[in-house]
Design a protein around this motif. Sequence first.
Motif, PDB file in Angstrom:
ATOM      1  N   UNK A 101       7.590  10.135  18.764  1.00 17.21           N
ATOM      2  CA  UNK A 101       6.252  10.643  18.495  1.00 17.21           C
ATOM      3  C   UNK A 101       6.383  12.005  17.835  1.00 17.21           C
ATOM      4  N   UNK A 102       5.949  12.095  16.586  1.00 12.91           N
ATOM      5  CA  UNK A 102       6.029  13.340  15.841  1.00 12.91           C
ATOM      6  C   UNK A 102       4.695  14.077  15.923  1.00 12.91           C
ATOM      7  N   UNK A 103       4.710  15.392  15.776  1.00 16.08           N
ATOM      8  CA  UNK A 103       3.457  16.143  15.671  1.00 16.08           C
ATOM      9  C   UNK A 103       2.645  15.652  14.483  1.00 16.08           C
ATOM     10  N   UNK A 104       1.322  15.741  14.589  1.00 19.27           N
ATOM     11  CA  UNK A 104       0.457  15.205  13.545  1.00 19.27           C
ATOM     12  C   UNK A 104       0.744  15.854  12.198  1.00 19.27           C
ATOM     13  N   UNK A 105       1.062  17.167  12.208  1.00 19.80           N
ATOM     14  CA  UNK A 105       1.359  17.847  10.955  1.00 19.80           C
ATOM     15  C   UNK A 105       2.582  17.276  10.267  1.00 19.80           C
ATOM     16  N   UNK A 106       3.607  16.954  11.044  1.00 17.29           N
ATOM     17  CA  UNK A 106       4.829  16.384  10.465  1.00 17.29           C
ATOM     18  C   UNK A 106       4.577  14.965   9.965  1.00 17.29           C
ATOM     19  N   UNK A 107       3.740  14.220  10.689  1.00 20.41           N
ATOM     20  CA  UNK A 107       3.403  12.860  10.242  1.00 20.41           C
ATOM     21  C   UNK A 107       2.686  12.903   8.884  1.00 20.41           C
ATOM     22  N   UNK A 108       1.717  13.829   8.747  1.00 19.91           N
ATOM     23  CA  UNK A 108       0.982  13.937   7.483  1.00 19.91           C
ATOM     24  C   UNK A 108       1.928  14.327   6.351  1.00 19.91           C
ATOM     25  N   UNK A 109       2.873  15.228   6.650  1.00 18.70           N
ATOM     26  CA  UNK A 109       3.856  15.626   5.638  1.00 18.70           C
ATOM     27  C   UNK A 109       4.686  14.431   5.186  1.00 18.70           C
ATOM     28  N   UNK A 110       5.105  13.608   6.146  1.00 17.06           N
ATOM     29  CA  UNK A 110       5.886  12.406   5.820  1.00 17.06           C
ATOM     30  C   UNK A 110       5.057  11.419   4.994  1.00 17.06           C
ATOM     31  N   UNK A 111       3.773  11.282   5.338  1.00 17.19           N
ATOM     32  CA  UNK A 111       2.892  10.379   4.587  1.00 17.19           C
ATOM     33  C   UNK A 111       2.797  10.828   3.133  1.00 17.19           C
ATOM     34  N   UNK A 112       2.568  12.139   2.919  1.00 18.42           N
ATOM     35  CA  UNK A 112       2.480  12.661   1.556  1.00 18.42           C
ATOM     36  C   UNK A 112       3.793  12.456   0.803  1.00 18.42           C
ATOM     37  N   UNK A 113       4.915  12.676   1.475  1.00 16.05           N
ATOM     38  CA  UNK A 113       6.214  12.532   0.808  1.00 16.05           C
ATOM     39  C   UNK A 113       6.452  11.087   0.372  1.00 16.05           C
ATOM     40  N   UNK A 114       6.194  10.147   1.273  1.00 16.52           N
ATOM     41  CA  UNK A 114       6.475   8.731   0.979  1.00 16.52           C
ATOM     42  C   UNK A 114       5.537   8.194  -0.099  1.00 16.52           C
TER      43      UNK A 114
END
Length: 362
Positions: free
Chosen positions: A10-23
Motif C-alpha cells: 500500500x503506497x501513499x496516495x501521492x506516490x500512487x498518483x506519481x506512478x499513474x502519471x509516469x506510466x
Amino acid sequence: MSKRKVKDTHLPIGECITQVHHILRKRFCHQQLPDAPEGVEAQHRHLMELLKRSAVHGESNSVLIVGPRGAGKTMLLRSVLRELAEETEVQKNLLQVHLNGLLQTDDRVALKEITRQLHLENVVGDRVFGSFAENLAFLLDALRKGDRSSSRPVLFVLDEFDLFAHHKNQTLLYNLFDVSQSAQAPVAVVGLTCRLDVLELLEKRVKSRFSHRQIHLLSTLTFPQYSERVRAQLSLPDDFPDAKFAQQWNAAVTTLCEDKSVRDVLQRHFDSSKDFRSLHMLLMLCLSRVSVAKPTITAADFLDASRSCLADAKANMLHGLSILELCLIIAMKHLNDVYEGEPFNLQMVQNGTAGDRDYKLC
C-alpha cells in the motif's frame, strides 16, 4: 495445509498518483501502439509474403501501402518486420533503410541518410563527387557488388512516399525502383502514403519500373472497439505497485467509459478522427487534471479536454487579451497587408491604432 499469505503493498496516495502519471504519460507521449492493427489479416499476410521472399529468397519487390492517417500503415509494417526479425536467417541477412519525406527533403539529403544507415561512410570516405548522379551511382554500385547469393537484401522504407515524388526529376525513386528491377542486388522498396492518387505523381519512367503492387488500408474500427481502446489506454497494468489502488482506478475507468456524457465526447472524436495521435492528445489532457486532491478522471475532465482539442488554436491565443492589445494586433494585421510583409516598427503600429478610423474598437 498451510496457506501462504501474500502481503499487499500500500503506497501513499501521492506516490500512487506519481506512478499513474509516469506510466500513462509514457504510454501517451511515446505513442505506444498495439502489436498489430485489427481487421487487416489479409494485408498482413500479403506484406509478409512479399518481404519474406525478399529477405529469405533474395527476390526484389516494390509495394505501396496506402491509407488515411491513423489507419495503421506504420503499425502493419512494424508488426510484419517484428515477425520477420524472429527468423534467424532474416536477422543475419536483411538490411533496413528508413527514410521520411518530411525529413529527407531532397535526394541529396536522402542519399546521405542511406549512406549512414548502410554504414557506407568509410567506403565513401573523403571522396568528392562531381554531381548527385555520380554520388548515387557509386552508392548503388556498392549495393550491387556480388551476385544474389552473396548480396544481403536491403529493405528501403519510404514514409510519406508522395513527398519523394516532388523531388527534382524523382532521381531517387527512379534509381531505387531500377535497382529493384535489376538481377543483381536484392532490394525491396516499401512506400507508405495517405494519397490515393500517388501513382499519378510519378513520372512515366519511374512508373514503368514500379511493380504497381498496392496494399490499401481502410479503417474498419467500430465505436465499441474505439471505446474499448480508450479503456485499455487509461487502465493501469497488473504489475502496478499498489494492487488495491490499481483495482480501484481500473474500476473507475470502466465506469467512466460507460458514462453517457463521456460516450458522447468519444463519439464526436470517433466521427472526426480514429487515429491514436488525437486519442492520446485527448487522454493526456484528461490525465493532466489528476492530482492528490482529485485522484480520478471525471466526466467533466473529458468535456473540458474535448473543448480544448476541438477549439480553434488561433482563437485561443486571443483569449484574455485587453482591448488595447487587440487594437495593436488589428493594426499589425492591417500594416502587414498594406506593406505586403515588409517590416514595420511599434511607432507605426501605434500611429495605425490612433489614426485609423475604420477600427471602431479603438
